[in-house]
Motif scaffolding. Sequence first.
Motif, PDB file in Angstrom:
ATOM      1  N   ALA A   1       0.816  -1.217   0.000  1.00 54.56           N
ATOM      2  CA  ALA A   1       0.000   0.000   0.000  1.00 54.56           C
ATOM      3  C   ALA A   1       0.850   1.268   0.000  1.00 54.56           C
ATOM      4  N   ASP A   2       2.115   1.135   0.319  1.00 55.03           N
ATOM      5  CA  ASP A   2       3.021   2.295   0.360  1.00 55.03           C
ATOM      6  C   ASP A   2       4.357   1.884  -0.257  1.00 55.03           C
ATOM      7  N   GLN A   3       4.525   2.229  -1.523  1.00 48.20           N
ATOM      8  CA  GLN A   3       5.595   1.639  -2.331  1.00 48.20           C
ATOM      9  C   GLN A   3       6.798   2.544  -2.556  1.00 48.20           C
ATOM     10  N   PHE A   4       6.834   3.685  -1.863  1.00 43.76           N
ATOM     11  CA  PHE A   4       7.903   4.649  -2.121  1.00 43.76           C
ATOM     12  C   PHE A   4       9.292   4.036  -1.933  1.00 43.76           C
ATOM     13  N   VAL A   5       9.491   3.364  -0.818  1.00 49.15           N
ATOM     14  CA  VAL A   5      10.812   2.796  -0.530  1.00 49.15           C
ATOM     15  C   VAL A   5      11.144   1.692  -1.535  1.00 49.15           C
ATOM     16  N   ALA A   6      10.171   0.828  -1.805  1.00 55.63           N
ATOM     17  CA  ALA A   6      10.395  -0.271  -2.746  1.00 55.63           C
ATOM     18  C   ALA A   6      10.712   0.261  -4.138  1.00 55.63           C
ATOM     19  N   ASN A   7       9.975   1.276  -4.574  1.00 57.18           N
ATOM     20  CA  ASN A   7      10.205   1.816  -5.916  1.00 57.18           C
ATOM     21  C   ASN A   7      11.512   2.600  -5.992  1.00 57.18           C
ATOM     22  N   ASN A   8      11.839   3.294  -4.910  1.00 52.58           N
ATOM     23  CA  ASN A   8      13.121   3.994  -4.866  1.00 52.58           C
ATOM     24  C   ASN A   8      14.281   2.995  -5.006  1.00 52.58           C
ATOM     25  N   ASN A   9      14.174   1.880  -4.301  1.00 45.63           N
ATOM     26  CA  ASN A   9      15.215   0.848  -4.393  1.00 45.63           C
ATOM     27  C   ASN A   9      15.241   0.201  -5.775  1.00 45.63           C
ATOM     28  N   TYR A  10      14.064  -0.024  -6.317  1.00 42.01           N
ATOM     29  CA  TYR A  10      13.948  -0.643  -7.638  1.00 42.01           C
ATOM     30  C   TYR A  10      14.583   0.264  -8.703  1.00 42.01           C
ATOM     31  N   HIS A  11      14.287   1.559  -8.627  1.00 42.33           N
ATOM     32  CA  HIS A  11      14.840   2.486  -9.616  1.00 42.33           C
ATOM     33  C   HIS A  11      16.334   2.705  -9.400  1.00 42.33           C
ATOM     34  N   LYS A  12      16.774   2.609  -8.154  1.00 44.24           N
ATOM     35  CA  LYS A  12      18.222   2.691  -7.892  1.00 44.24           C
ATOM     36  C   LYS A  12      18.941   1.536  -8.594  1.00 44.24           C
ATOM     37  N   ALA A  13      18.375   0.349  -8.474  1.00 43.79           N
ATOM     38  CA  ALA A  13      18.969  -0.823  -9.116  1.00 43.79           C
ATOM     39  C   ALA A  13      18.905  -0.702 -10.637  1.00 43.79           C
ATOM     40  N   GLN A  14      17.832  -0.089 -11.134  1.00 48.45           N
ATOM     41  CA  GLN A  14      17.650   0.023 -12.581  1.00 48.45           C
ATOM     42  C   GLN A  14      18.557   1.074 -13.209  1.00 48.45           C
ATOM     43  N   TRP A  15      18.585   2.271 -12.629  1.00 50.46           N
ATOM     44  CA  TRP A  15      19.264   3.392 -13.278  1.00 50.46           C
ATOM     45  C   TRP A  15      20.355   4.046 -12.435  1.00 50.46           C
TER      46      TRP A  15
ATOM     47  N   GLY B   1      12.353   7.555 -10.134  1.00 46.87           N
ATOM     48  CA  GLY B   1      12.374   8.260 -11.408  1.00 46.87           C
ATOM     49  C   GLY B   1      11.359   9.380 -11.527  1.00 46.87           C
ATOM     50  N   TYR B   2      10.320   9.338 -10.689  1.00 51.65           N
ATOM     51  CA  TYR B   2       9.243  10.331 -10.734  1.00 51.65           C
ATOM     52  C   TYR B   2       9.559  11.512  -9.801  1.00 51.65           C
ATOM     53  N   ASN B   3       8.809  12.590  -9.967  1.00 48.44           N
ATOM     54  CA  ASN B   3       8.925  13.719  -9.030  1.00 48.44           C
ATOM     55  C   ASN B   3       8.181  13.431  -7.729  1.00 48.44           C
ATOM     56  N   TYR B   4       6.985  12.826  -7.871  1.00 46.85           N
ATOM     57  CA  TYR B   4       6.130  12.584  -6.704  1.00 46.85           C
ATOM     58  C   TYR B   4       5.579  11.168  -6.751  1.00 46.85           C
ATOM     59  N   GLU B   5       5.348  10.628  -5.567  1.00 45.98           N
ATOM     60  CA  GLU B   5       4.642   9.353  -5.476  1.00 45.98           C
ATOM     61  C   GLU B   5       3.557   9.488  -4.408  1.00 45.98           C
ATOM     62  N   ILE B   6       2.390   8.927  -4.681  1.00 46.01           N
ATOM     63  CA  ILE B   6       1.255   9.016  -3.757  1.00 46.01           C
ATOM     64  C   ILE B   6       0.873   7.611  -3.314  1.00 46.01           C
ATOM     65  N   ALA B   7       1.012   7.354  -2.015  1.00 42.02           N
ATOM     66  CA  ALA B   7       0.674   6.048  -1.447  1.00 42.02           C
ATOM     67  C   ALA B   7      -0.844   5.872  -1.395  1.00 42.02           C
ATOM     68  N   LYS B   8      -1.285   4.660  -1.116  1.00 39.16           N
ATOM     69  CA  LYS B   8      -2.723   4.390  -1.013  1.00 39.16           C
ATOM     70  C   LYS B   8      -3.385   5.281   0.028  1.00 39.16           C
ATOM     71  N   SER B   9      -2.650   5.602   1.089  1.00 34.80           N
ATOM     72  CA  SER B   9      -3.185   6.435   2.179  1.00 34.80           C
ATOM     73  C   SER B   9      -3.372   7.892   1.784  1.00 34.80           C
ATOM     74  N   GLY B  10      -2.817   8.271   0.625  1.00 34.73           N
ATOM     75  CA  GLY B  10      -2.856   9.670   0.205  1.00 34.73           C
ATOM     76  C   GLY B  10      -1.585  10.422   0.572  1.00 34.73           C
ATOM     77  N   LEU B  11      -0.674   9.752   1.240  1.00 36.11           N
ATOM     78  CA  LEU B  11       0.607  10.381   1.591  1.00 36.11           C
ATOM     79  C   LEU B  11       1.406  10.683   0.317  1.00 36.11           C
ATOM     80  N   VAL B  12       1.789  11.956   0.178  1.00 38.53           N
ATOM     81  CA  VAL B  12       2.557  12.391  -0.998  1.00 38.53           C
ATOM     82  C   VAL B  12       4.012  12.540  -0.595  1.00 38.53           C
ATOM     83  N   ARG B  13       4.915  11.924  -1.365  1.00 29.30           N
ATOM     84  CA  ARG B  13       6.340  12.136  -1.129  1.00 29.30           C
ATOM     85  C   ARG B  13       6.983  12.654  -2.412  1.00 29.30           C
ATOM     86  N   GLN B  14       7.910  13.573  -2.247  1.00 32.98           N
ATOM     87  CA  GLN B  14       8.626  14.124  -3.397  1.00 32.98           C
ATOM     88  C   GLN B  14      10.035  13.538  -3.440  1.00 32.98           C
ATOM     89  N   ALA B  15      10.447  13.117  -4.626  1.00 37.33           N
ATOM     90  CA  ALA B  15      11.772  12.520  -4.808  1.00 37.33           C
ATOM     91  C   ALA B  15      12.670  13.367  -5.704  1.00 37.33           C
TER      92      ALA B  15
END
Length: 147
Positions: A20-34, A45-59
């Motif tokens: 439900a909250d994939q920011f850390v997983a996707n950050n790690n995935y994109h680190k491995a990718q690029w 890779g994105y500017n923002y990610e929005i978790a299921k809870s509505g929590l917005v994080r900027q990367a």
Amino acid sequence: MQKIKYIMLHHSAVSHEKNADQFVANNNYHKAQWNFKSSMGYYLGYNYEIAKSGLVRQARRDGEQTAACYQKNMNNGQCVHICLDGNFDIEKPAPEQIYALRDLVKKLVRTYGVIKGNIIFHSAYAPKTCPGKNIDINFVRGLVDQK
Ligand SMILES: [Zn+2]
């Protein structure tokens, strides 16, 4: 920094049930990718990610280079990329995600003067369903007019 003209929507393509909250997983995935670090210290890779809870994080800062859409120079900073956690080919965004998306898109439109027609889906630029068939572009563009 590029002048911001577009806002592009993505989904993570991983269902809420799996995570439900994939920011850390996707950050790690994109680190491995690029291994492409942002000025904010993230690899997403994105500017923002929005978790299921509505929590917005900027990367990545608005106007910064991204790794989100390789067509039509959409990674050069002219486009702010927002990723919603979920797989919207098989489920719907949570209401909290929609509210958070509305507030974020309204803020970006107000700040940068992005025209409504330049709020776009990844699928219009790449051979993907992203952000999923259960989200409608006119619905997203209409969020800008909501109070
Ligand atoms: Zn996408």
